[in-house]
Design a protein around this motif. Sequence first.
Motif, PDB file in Angstrom:
ATOM      1  N   ARG A  16       0.801  -1.228   0.272  1.00 29.00           N
ATOM      2  CA  ARG A  16       0.061  -0.427   0.188  1.00 29.00           C
ATOM      3  C   ARG A  16       0.906   1.106  -0.037  1.00 29.00           C
ATOM      4  N   ARG A  17       1.650   1.246   0.367  1.00 33.16           N
ATOM      5  CA  ARG A  17       2.578   2.644   0.795  1.00 33.16           C
ATOM      6  C   ARG A  17       4.485   2.799  -0.129  1.00 33.16           C
ATOM      7  N   THR A  18       4.080   1.750  -1.713  1.00 31.85           N
ATOM      8  CA  THR A  18       5.115   1.434  -2.531  1.00 31.85           C
ATOM      9  C   THR A  18       4.814   2.886  -2.966  1.00 31.85           C
ATOM     10  N   LEU A  22       8.793   9.847  -1.793  1.00 37.56           N
ATOM     11  CA  LEU A  22       9.440  11.264  -2.966  1.00 37.56           C
ATOM     12  C   LEU A  22      10.213  11.515  -4.260  1.00 37.56           C
ATOM     13  N   ASP A  23      10.323  12.146  -4.929  1.00 39.26           N
ATOM     14  CA  ASP A  23      10.675  11.664  -6.224  1.00 39.26           C
ATOM     15  C   ASP A  23      12.450  12.400  -6.164  1.00 39.26           C
ATOM     16  N   VAL A  24      13.377  12.067  -6.332  1.00 37.54           N
ATOM     17  CA  VAL A  24      14.086  12.892  -6.744  1.00 37.54           C
ATOM     18  C   VAL A  24      13.592  14.704  -7.878  1.00 37.54           C
ATOM     19  N   MET A  25      13.942  15.243  -6.963  1.00 33.24           N
ATOM     20  CA  MET A  25      13.638  17.002  -8.183  1.00 33.24           C
ATOM     21  C   MET A  25      14.917  16.678  -9.059  1.00 33.24           C
ATOM     22  N   SER A  26      13.938  17.571 -10.548  1.00 33.14           N
ATOM     23  CA  SER A  26      14.869  16.578 -11.637  1.00 33.14           C
ATOM     24  C   SER A  26      15.693  18.422 -11.537  1.00 33.14           C
ATOM     25  N   SER A  27      17.144  18.206 -12.346  1.00 34.49           N
ATOM     26  CA  SER A  27      17.255  19.871 -12.064  1.00 34.49           C
ATOM     27  C   SER A  27      18.215  19.869 -13.556  1.00 34.49           C
TER      28      SER A  27
END
Length: 61
Positions: A16-18, A22-27
Amino acid sequence: MPNPKRRHSKARRDRRRTHDSLDVMSSSTCPNCGTAKMPHRVCPSCGFYRGKQSVRVQQTV
């Protein structure tokens, strides 16, 4: 109010928690000064966006 009859397993809880991580912010790099900045945003160090000065930035020395 109804309460659960049986305890949910750790695997069920983790499945359920997959999507909660948080995703890595693109730069991207600023073509004017070369520092890292977020895409489609004004560069925080030089104030340029799409090759034009859009924001005045105070230079710290």
